[in-house]
Motif scaffolding. Structure first.
Motif, PDB file in Angstrom:
ATOM      1  N   PHE A  59       0.834  -1.201   0.000  1.00 31.34           N
ATOM      2  CA  PHE A  59       0.000   0.000   0.000  1.00 31.34           C
ATOM      3  C   PHE A  59       0.868   1.250   0.000  1.00 31.34           C
ATOM      4  CE2 PHE A  59      -1.924   3.447   2.458  1.00 31.34           C
ATOM      5  CZ  PHE A  59      -3.010   3.736   1.643  1.00 31.34           C
ATOM      6  N   GLN A  60       1.887   1.264   0.867  1.00 28.66           N
ATOM      7  CA  GLN A  60       2.755   2.437   0.958  1.00 28.66           C
ATOM      8  C   GLN A  60       3.494   2.681  -0.352  1.00 28.66           C
ATOM      9  OE1 GLN A  60       3.028   4.580   3.777  1.00 28.66           O
ATOM     10  NE2 GLN A  60       3.952   5.813   2.141  1.00 28.66           N
ATOM     11  N   ILE A 284      -7.387   8.261   7.807  1.00 21.73           N
ATOM     12  CA  ILE A 284      -8.100   9.004   6.762  1.00 21.73           C
ATOM     13  C   ILE A 284      -7.421   8.821   5.408  1.00 21.73           C
ATOM     14  CG2 ILE A 284      -6.839  11.202   6.942  1.00 21.73           C
ATOM     15  CD1 ILE A 284      -9.580  12.615   6.741  1.00 21.73           C
ATOM     16  N   ILE A 285      -6.146   8.452   5.419  1.00 25.48           N
ATOM     17  CA  ILE A 285      -5.413   8.254   4.172  1.00 25.48           C
ATOM     18  C   ILE A 285      -6.054   7.171   3.308  1.00 25.48           C
ATOM     19  CG2 ILE A 285      -3.786   6.607   5.188  1.00 25.48           C
ATOM     20  CD1 ILE A 285      -3.086   9.248   2.441  1.00 25.48           C
ATOM     21  N   TYR A 286      -6.655   6.174   3.952  1.00 27.87           N
ATOM     22  CA  TYR A 286      -7.299   5.102   3.184  1.00 27.87           C
ATOM     23  C   TYR A 286      -8.540   5.623   2.450  1.00 27.87           C
ATOM     24  CZ  TYR A 286      -4.231   2.142   5.941  1.00 27.87           C
ATOM     25  OH  TYR A 286      -3.122   1.574   6.514  1.00 27.87           O
ATOM     26  N   LEU A 287      -9.268   6.518   3.093  1.00 26.17           N
ATOM     27  CA  LEU A 287     -10.434   7.122   2.455  1.00 26.17           C
ATOM     28  C   LEU A 287     -10.002   8.000   1.286  1.00 26.17           C
ATOM     29  CD1 LEU A 287     -12.462   8.173   5.634  1.00 26.17           C
ATOM     30  CD2 LEU A 287     -12.867   6.195   4.173  1.00 26.17           C
ATOM     31  N   ALA A 288      -8.940   8.769   1.506  1.00 22.60           N
ATOM     32  CA  ALA A 288      -8.428   9.635   0.447  1.00 22.60           C
ATOM     33  C   ALA A 288      -7.924   8.812  -0.732  1.00 22.60           C
ATOM     34  CB  ALA A 288      -7.311  10.522   0.995  1.00 22.60           C
ATOM     35  N   GLU A 307      -6.415  -5.298   0.494  1.00 23.82           N
ATOM     36  CA  GLU A 307      -6.515  -5.910   1.818  1.00 23.82           C
ATOM     37  C   GLU A 307      -5.951  -4.987   2.891  1.00 23.82           C
ATOM     38  OE1 GLU A 307      -4.789  -9.811   1.622  1.00 23.82           O
ATOM     39  OE2 GLU A 307      -6.450 -10.641   0.453  1.00 23.82           O
ATOM     40  N   ALA A 308      -4.882  -4.258   2.560  1.00 26.16           N
ATOM     41  CA  ALA A 308      -4.321  -3.290   3.508  1.00 26.16           C
ATOM     42  C   ALA A 308      -5.333  -2.183   3.789  1.00 26.16           C
ATOM     43  CB  ALA A 308      -3.028  -2.695   2.957  1.00 26.16           C
ATOM     44  N   ILE A 309      -6.006  -1.717   2.748  1.00 28.23           N
ATOM     45  CA  ILE A 309      -7.035  -0.685   2.904  1.00 28.23           C
ATOM     46  C   ILE A 309      -8.187  -1.207   3.757  1.00 28.23           C
ATOM     47  CG2 ILE A 309      -8.773   0.682   1.683  1.00 28.23           C
ATOM     48  CD1 ILE A 309      -6.775   0.799  -0.672  1.00 28.23           C
ATOM     49  N   ARG A 316     -10.255   1.746  11.703  1.00 29.80           N
ATOM     50  CA  ARG A 316     -10.899   3.058  11.840  1.00 29.80           C
ATOM     51  C   ARG A 316     -12.315   2.901  12.383  1.00 29.80           C
ATOM     52  NH1 ARG A 316     -13.874   6.980   8.927  1.00 29.80           N
ATOM     53  NH2 ARG A 316     -13.016   9.088   9.214  1.00 29.80           N
ATOM     54  N   ALA A 317     -13.040   1.928  11.860  1.00 28.17           N
ATOM     55  CA  ALA A 317     -14.412   1.701  12.323  1.00 28.17           C
ATOM     56  C   ALA A 317     -14.436   1.250  13.794  1.00 28.17           C
ATOM     57  CB  ALA A 317     -15.082   0.646  11.438  1.00 28.17           C
TER      58      ALA A 317
END
Length: 321
Positions: A59-60, A284-288, A307-309, A316-317
């Motif tokens: 992901f990174q 929030i980076i995942y949403l962005a 899967e990382a997201i 977060r949830a």
């Protein structure tokens, strides 16, 4: 964090090796050979992205490509990073002295995993690129982000009056007299802001009639003023003034001037990279990221990233239950 960094380096190395003209056997890139046989890039790659750290690294890796493409480094970013670095070094100079601060700074850089000052500056520049990506998301989803921020970070507007002491455990008669005068003025109904402007010793807020602006649970007031100030700031109700508090370098009196949602929302509407809405939520980076259409040429990388997201959004949830 260190494991993720190592995994990211390994993943990047495998991605590079699998595309270069090194040794191949039956069309497979060989990254190492032992007495037991060859170690293939594909096998290392498959193993890496099957782990949690590997998925995070994937992901990174993709995030880095996205950021560099959408928000390339600008001259302003370089200048801002230089200013940030100078500010950090000046802080070290104030704390450790002219003769010792550089040694301490270099030692702390090394402990944090940076090989040099220039490497750290590159990280600062990247943080500004990263902030631009998040800022774009916040600006285009402001209502949704603010609603979440208001629930999670309990923002409020706080003002303060500070009476400095040379030794907090043994204040001078003059310091005690000044504190007493401030208490009497407030008791007589004098405006908190006017008293702050005339008497406060806090250089950062004095000219603003003591206003700290919007503070939230991520503001970390403890580091700057002390734990008692941080706890009081979030226990006050709107319009309430605290008792005298003992901070790290003096006495403090706080006032909560507002907890009104709409007022705070209007105050934070102008989104800059200093906005608390960019930093209150690590996930929030995942949403962005999900607002961009990413074209993957490797199905395994796509699966690992997704899967990382998924895991990031799950965490977060859970934080919001």
């Amino acid at each position: 964090m260190k494991a993720k960094k190592i995994a990211a380096l390994c993943l990047a190395s495998v991605l590079l090796l699998s595309g270069c003209g090194g040794k191949t056997v039956d069309g497979k890139s060989v990254v190492a050979s032992t007495s037991e046989g060859n170690v293939y890039a594909d096998d290392v790659y498959d193993t890496l992205i099957s782990t949690s750290a590997g998925k995070s690294a994937a992901f990174q890796y993709v995030l880095d490509q996205l950021i560099n493409k959408q928000y390339p480094v600008t001259s302003d970013m370089k200048d801002n990073a230089s200013d940030m670095l100078d500010s950090i070094k000046n802080s070290y100079k104030s704390k450790y002295g002219e003769s010792s601060y550089e040694k301490q700074f270099k030692s702390d850089l090394k402990s944090a995993g940076y090989g040099s000052e220039s490497e750290y500056k590159k990280k600062l520049i990247y943080s500004l690129q990263y902030a631009e990506l998040v800022k774009h998301y916040v600006k285009t989803h402001y209502d949704t982000v603010f609603d979440d921020y208001y629930k999670v970070a309990t923002p409020r507007m706080i003002s303060m009056i500070k009476i400095s002491t040379s030794d907090i455990s043994n204040p001078t008669d003059a310091e005690k007299e000044k504190l007493k005068e401030v208490q009497e003025l407030l008791k007589d109904g004098k405006s908190f802001g006017d008293v702050a402007k005339s008497y406060s010793d806090d250089s950062n807020t004095k000219s603003a009639k003591g206003s700290l602006g919007v503070v939230d649970t991520t503001s970390n007031l403890t580091n700057t003023y002390g734990n008692a100030i941080n706890e009081s700031a979030f226990s006050l109700t709107e319009g309430q003034t605290s008792d005298v508090l003992t901070g790290t370098d003096g006495y403090y009196i706080l006032k909560c001037t507002s907890t009104n949602k709409e007022k705070i929302k209007k105050k934070l509407k102008n989104i800059t990279i200093q906005s608390p809405l960019l930093t209150y939520d690590d996930n929030i980076i995942y949403l962005a990221f999900n607002t961009y259409d990413i074209e993957y040429k490797d199905a395994k990388i796509k699966k690992a990233v997704n899967e990382a997201i998924k895991e990031g959004l799950k965490s977060r949830a859970a934080e919001r239950k």
